[in-house]
Motif scaffolding. Structure first.
Motif, PDB file in Angstrom:
ATOM      1  N   PHE A   7      -1.382  -4.799 -10.292  1.00 18.18           N
ATOM      2  CA  PHE A   7      -0.318  -5.521 -11.238  1.00 18.18           C
ATOM      3  C   PHE A   7       0.405  -4.900 -12.554  1.00 18.18           C
ATOM      4  CE2 PHE A   7      -3.238  -8.779 -10.190  1.00 18.18           C
ATOM      5  CZ  PHE A   7      -2.646  -9.445  -8.468  1.00 18.18           C
ATOM      6  N   ASN A   8       0.203  -3.350 -12.825  1.00 19.09           N
ATOM      7  CA  ASN A   8       0.884  -2.567 -14.001  1.00 19.09           C
ATOM      8  C   ASN A   8       2.037  -1.707 -13.045  1.00 19.09           C
ATOM      9  OD1 ASN A   8      -0.116  -3.998 -15.643  1.00 19.09           O
ATOM     10  ND2 ASN A   8      -1.317  -2.341 -16.354  1.00 19.09           N
ATOM     11  N   LEU A   9       1.435  -1.405 -12.012  1.00 17.83           N
ATOM     12  CA  LEU A   9       2.243  -0.812 -10.459  1.00 17.83           C
ATOM     13  C   LEU A   9       3.750  -0.867 -10.521  1.00 17.83           C
ATOM     14  CD1 LEU A   9      -0.262  -0.093  -7.768  1.00 17.83           C
ATOM     15  CD2 LEU A   9       0.344   1.156  -9.759  1.00 17.83           C
ATOM     16  N   PRO A  10       4.183  -0.229 -10.292  1.00 21.27           N
ATOM     17  CA  PRO A  10       5.847  -0.813 -10.667  1.00 21.27           C
ATOM     18  C   PRO A  10       5.558  -0.808  -8.906  1.00 21.27           C
ATOM     19  CG  PRO A  10       5.657   1.690 -10.599  1.00 21.27           C
ATOM     20  CD  PRO A  10       4.332   1.104 -10.562  1.00 21.27           C
ATOM     21  N   GLU A  11       6.671  -1.981  -8.900  1.00 25.61           N
ATOM     22  CA  GLU A  11       6.565  -3.245  -7.893  1.00 25.61           C
ATOM     23  C   GLU A  11       6.950  -2.401  -6.549  1.00 25.61           C
ATOM     24  OE1 GLU A  11       7.400  -6.832  -5.147  1.00 25.61           O
ATOM     25  OE2 GLU A  11       6.967  -6.804  -8.086  1.00 25.61           O
ATOM     26  N   GLU A  12       7.672  -1.641  -6.589  1.00 26.26           N
ATOM     27  CA  GLU A  12       7.917  -0.708  -4.757  1.00 26.26           C
ATOM     28  C   GLU A  12       6.282  -0.259  -4.869  1.00 26.26           C
ATOM     29  OE1 GLU A  12      10.849   2.786  -3.109  1.00 26.26           O
ATOM     30  OE2 GLU A  12      11.153   2.086  -5.319  1.00 26.26           O
ATOM     31  N   LYS A  13       5.197   0.634  -5.220  1.00 24.03           N
ATOM     32  CA  LYS A  13       4.521   0.755  -5.289  1.00 24.03           C
ATOM     33  C   LYS A  13       3.555   0.139  -4.572  1.00 24.03           C
ATOM     34  CE  LYS A  13       1.369   4.649  -5.049  1.00 24.03           C
ATOM     35  NZ  LYS A  13       1.624   5.680  -3.602  1.00 24.03           N
ATOM     36  N   GLN A  16       4.533  -1.112  -1.418  1.00 23.76           N
ATOM     37  CA  GLN A  16       3.772  -0.210  -0.369  1.00 23.76           C
ATOM     38  C   GLN A  16       2.839  -0.022  -0.092  1.00 23.76           C
ATOM     39  OE1 GLN A  16       4.896   3.535  -1.538  1.00 23.76           O
ATOM     40  NE2 GLN A  16       4.056   4.651  -0.610  1.00 23.76           N
ATOM     41  N   ILE A  17       1.118  -0.389  -1.362  1.00 23.26           N
ATOM     42  CA  ILE A  17       0.106  -0.513  -0.393  1.00 23.26           C
ATOM     43  C   ILE A  17      -0.310  -1.325  -0.101  1.00 23.26           C
ATOM     44  CG2 ILE A  17      -1.982  -0.608  -2.000  1.00 23.26           C
ATOM     45  CD1 ILE A  17      -0.791   1.418  -4.549  1.00 23.26           C
ATOM     46  N   LEU A  18       0.130  -2.834  -0.649  1.00 25.64           N
ATOM     47  CA  LEU A  18      -0.445  -4.458   0.043  1.00 25.64           C
ATOM     48  C   LEU A  18       0.715  -3.955   1.218  1.00 25.64           C
ATOM     49  CD1 LEU A  18      -0.906  -7.426  -0.485  1.00 25.64           C
ATOM     50  CD2 LEU A  18       0.864  -7.668  -0.777  1.00 25.64           C
ATOM     51  N   GLN A  19       1.297  -4.111   1.936  1.00 24.59           N
ATOM     52  CA  GLN A  19       1.941  -3.328   3.384  1.00 24.59           C
ATOM     53  C   GLN A  19       0.898  -2.335   4.406  1.00 24.59           C
ATOM     54  OE1 GLN A  19       4.102  -5.328   4.078  1.00 24.59           O
ATOM     55  NE2 GLN A  19       2.561  -5.167   5.900  1.00 24.59           N
ATOM     56  N   VAL A  20       0.677  -1.883   3.660  1.00 22.42           N
ATOM     57  CA  VAL A  20      -0.173  -0.574   4.198  1.00 22.42           C
ATOM     58  C   VAL A  20      -1.517  -1.229   4.278  1.00 22.42           C
ATOM     59  CG1 VAL A  20      -2.154   0.824   4.192  1.00 22.42           C
ATOM     60  CG2 VAL A  20       0.471   1.370   3.782  1.00 22.42           C
ATOM     61  N   ILE A  38      -6.540   3.747   4.959  1.00 22.55           N
ATOM     62  CA  ILE A  38      -5.799   2.754   3.901  1.00 22.55           C
ATOM     63  C   ILE A  38      -5.373   3.765   2.494  1.00 22.55           C
ATOM     64  CG2 ILE A  38      -5.804   0.504   1.830  1.00 22.55           C
ATOM     65  CD1 ILE A  38      -7.236  -0.958   3.102  1.00 22.55           C
ATOM     66  N   VAL A  39      -6.163   4.511   1.612  1.00 20.22           N
ATOM     67  CA  VAL A  39      -5.224   5.587   1.236  1.00 20.22           C
ATOM     68  C   VAL A  39      -5.429   5.996   1.360  1.00 20.22           C
ATOM     69  CG1 VAL A  39      -7.995   4.948  -0.562  1.00 20.22           C
ATOM     70  CG2 VAL A  39      -7.446   6.265   0.929  1.00 20.22           C
ATOM     71  N   ALA A  40      -5.269   6.811   2.808  1.00 19.48           N
ATOM     72  CA  ALA A  40      -4.549   7.697   3.607  1.00 19.48           C
ATOM     73  C   ALA A  40      -2.920   7.928   3.619  1.00 19.48           C
ATOM     74  CB  ALA A  40      -5.498   8.444   4.660  1.00 19.48           C
ATOM     75  N   ARG A  41      -3.458   6.438   4.176  1.00 17.91           N
ATOM     76  CA  ARG A  41      -1.848   6.424   4.420  1.00 17.91           C
ATOM     77  C   ARG A  41      -0.496   5.310   3.757  1.00 17.91           C
ATOM     78  NH1 ARG A  41      -3.486   1.043   8.878  1.00 17.91           N
ATOM     79  NH2 ARG A  41      -0.652   0.953   9.141  1.00 17.91           N
ATOM     80  N   ALA A  42      -1.604   5.517   2.286  1.00 21.18           N
ATOM     81  CA  ALA A  42      -0.873   4.446   1.284  1.00 21.18           C
ATOM     82  C   ALA A  42      -0.444   5.626   0.208  1.00 21.18           C
ATOM     83  CB  ALA A  42      -2.071   3.390   0.609  1.00 21.18           C
ATOM     84  N   GLY A  43      -1.581   6.917   0.665  1.00 21.09           N
ATOM     85  CA  GLY A  43      -0.787   7.946  -0.181  1.00 21.09           C
ATOM     86  C   GLY A  43      -1.302   8.032  -1.414  1.00 21.09           C
ATOM     87  N   ILE A  44      -2.180   7.290  -1.557  1.00 19.10           N
ATOM     88  CA  ILE A  44      -3.090   6.618  -2.816  1.00 19.10           C
ATOM     89  C   ILE A  44      -5.171   7.514  -3.257  1.00 19.10           C
ATOM     90  CG2 ILE A  44      -2.292   5.200  -3.277  1.00 19.10           C
ATOM     91  CD1 ILE A  44      -4.023   3.374  -3.862  1.00 19.10           C
ATOM     92  N   ALA A  45      -4.897   7.926  -4.250  1.00 22.20           N
ATOM     93  CA  ALA A  45      -6.434   8.583  -4.871  1.00 22.20           C
ATOM     94  C   ALA A  45      -7.639   7.482  -4.001  1.00 22.20           C
ATOM     95  CB  ALA A  45      -7.121   9.014  -5.547  1.00 22.20           C
ATOM     96  N   LYS A  46      -9.254   8.220  -3.679  1.00 26.51           N
ATOM     97  CA  LYS A  46      -9.562   6.949  -3.479  1.00 26.51           C
ATOM     98  C   LYS A  46     -10.425   6.303  -4.792  1.00 26.51           C
ATOM     99  CE  LYS A  46     -12.927   6.272   0.290  1.00 26.51           C
ATOM    100  NZ  LYS A  46     -13.983   6.383   0.611  1.00 26.51           N
ATOM    101  N   GLY A  47      -9.690   7.608  -5.938  1.00 22.61           N
ATOM    102  CA  GLY A  47     -10.224   7.205  -7.225  1.00 22.61           C
ATOM    103  C   GLY A  47      -9.496   5.687  -7.977  1.00 22.61           C
TER     104      GLY A  47
END
Length: 240
Positions: A7-13, A16-20, A38-47
């Motif tokens: 929830f601390n992430l910027p709204e847009e980010k 984006q993750i939620l839609q993926v 999910i992490v590949a499509r969202a462009g985030i690290a698994k950690g």
């Protein structure tokens, strides 16, 4: 529930993750959902993912909660008031509103339908949702009995179970009819559910409930009592 870091992430980010995540669960059964995808499509690290959610079940529960919250915004005993419109008219409205929510959130609806078809819900979510739903329908039945819409001898808990099952099934059936193209909704119209075919589905379902639980049921039973079974002797002759 997600960790506070999500929830601390910027709204847009966050969106984006939620839609993926929504797309992944809508396209796949729970067992086939891949955190790696999910992490590949969202462009985030698994950690990073595990800083946002405890595990896959936690994420799945959150998505189901989102669908529940979407329905809660619409399905309320205060809108419209069943004391004014009558219980069975209110049930027709509920079915329409439930489908409207599903059409407004098609991907979340797919997830909910997958869960229902597989009868697979996280235990905590399942218990909470079932309890809240039963409380809602029991209250609805009690209101119906108080204002004379439902016969006073109808068991409240049993009626609530019947209402829940019937409304869920009718909404799902109508959604299937819409998504298959059997019923074509006209979004440009003020009321999407003014189509005769749609009204007929709701009317038939609720009429069946009303005829079985309505206040006229007792008068009908008294006017036309059920025939008593014949008692036969061992010789197959009707006993006196």
């Amino acid at each position: 529930m997600p960790q506070q870091t999500f929830f601390n992430l910027p709204e847009e980010k966050r969106q984006q993750i939620l839609q993926v995540v929504i797309d992944e669960f809508a396209e796949n059964d729970y067992e086939s959902v891949s955190i790696s995808r999910i992490v590949a499509r969202a462009g985030i690290a698994k950690g990073s993912f595990y800083q946002y959610f405890k595990d896959k079940e936690d994420l799945y529960t959150y998505l189901l909660d989102l669908m529940v919250e979407a329905k809660k915004e619409v399905l309320s005993l205060d809108r419209p008031d069943p004391n004014h419109v009558g219980i069975f008219a209110y049930l027709r409205w509920m079915a329409e509103a439930g489908v409207a929510v599903q059409l407004a959130h098609p991907q979340l609806s797919k997830i909910a339908v997958r869960a229902a078809n597989a009868n697979f819900f996280p235990k905590a979510f399942d218990l909470s949702a079932r309890e809240a739903t039963q409380v809602f329908y029991q209250r609805l039945v009690e209101v119906g009995q108080q204002q004379g819409d439902i016969a006073p001898d109808v068991d409240v808990k049993v009626a609530a179970i019947v209402f829940e099952g019937a409304m869920s099934s009718v909404s799902r059936y109508l959604l299937d009819q819409v998504t298959s193209g059997a019923i074509v909704l006209k979004p440009e119209e003020e009321n999407l559910f003014d189509l005769p075919a749609v009204k007929a589905i709701f009317t038939t379902a609720v009429d069946l409930l009303e005829q079985g639980m309505g206040s006229g049921r007792r008068q009908a039973q008294e006017a036309y009592p059920a025939p008593q079974p014949q008692i036969l002797s061992a010789a197959g002759v009707e006993a006196d």
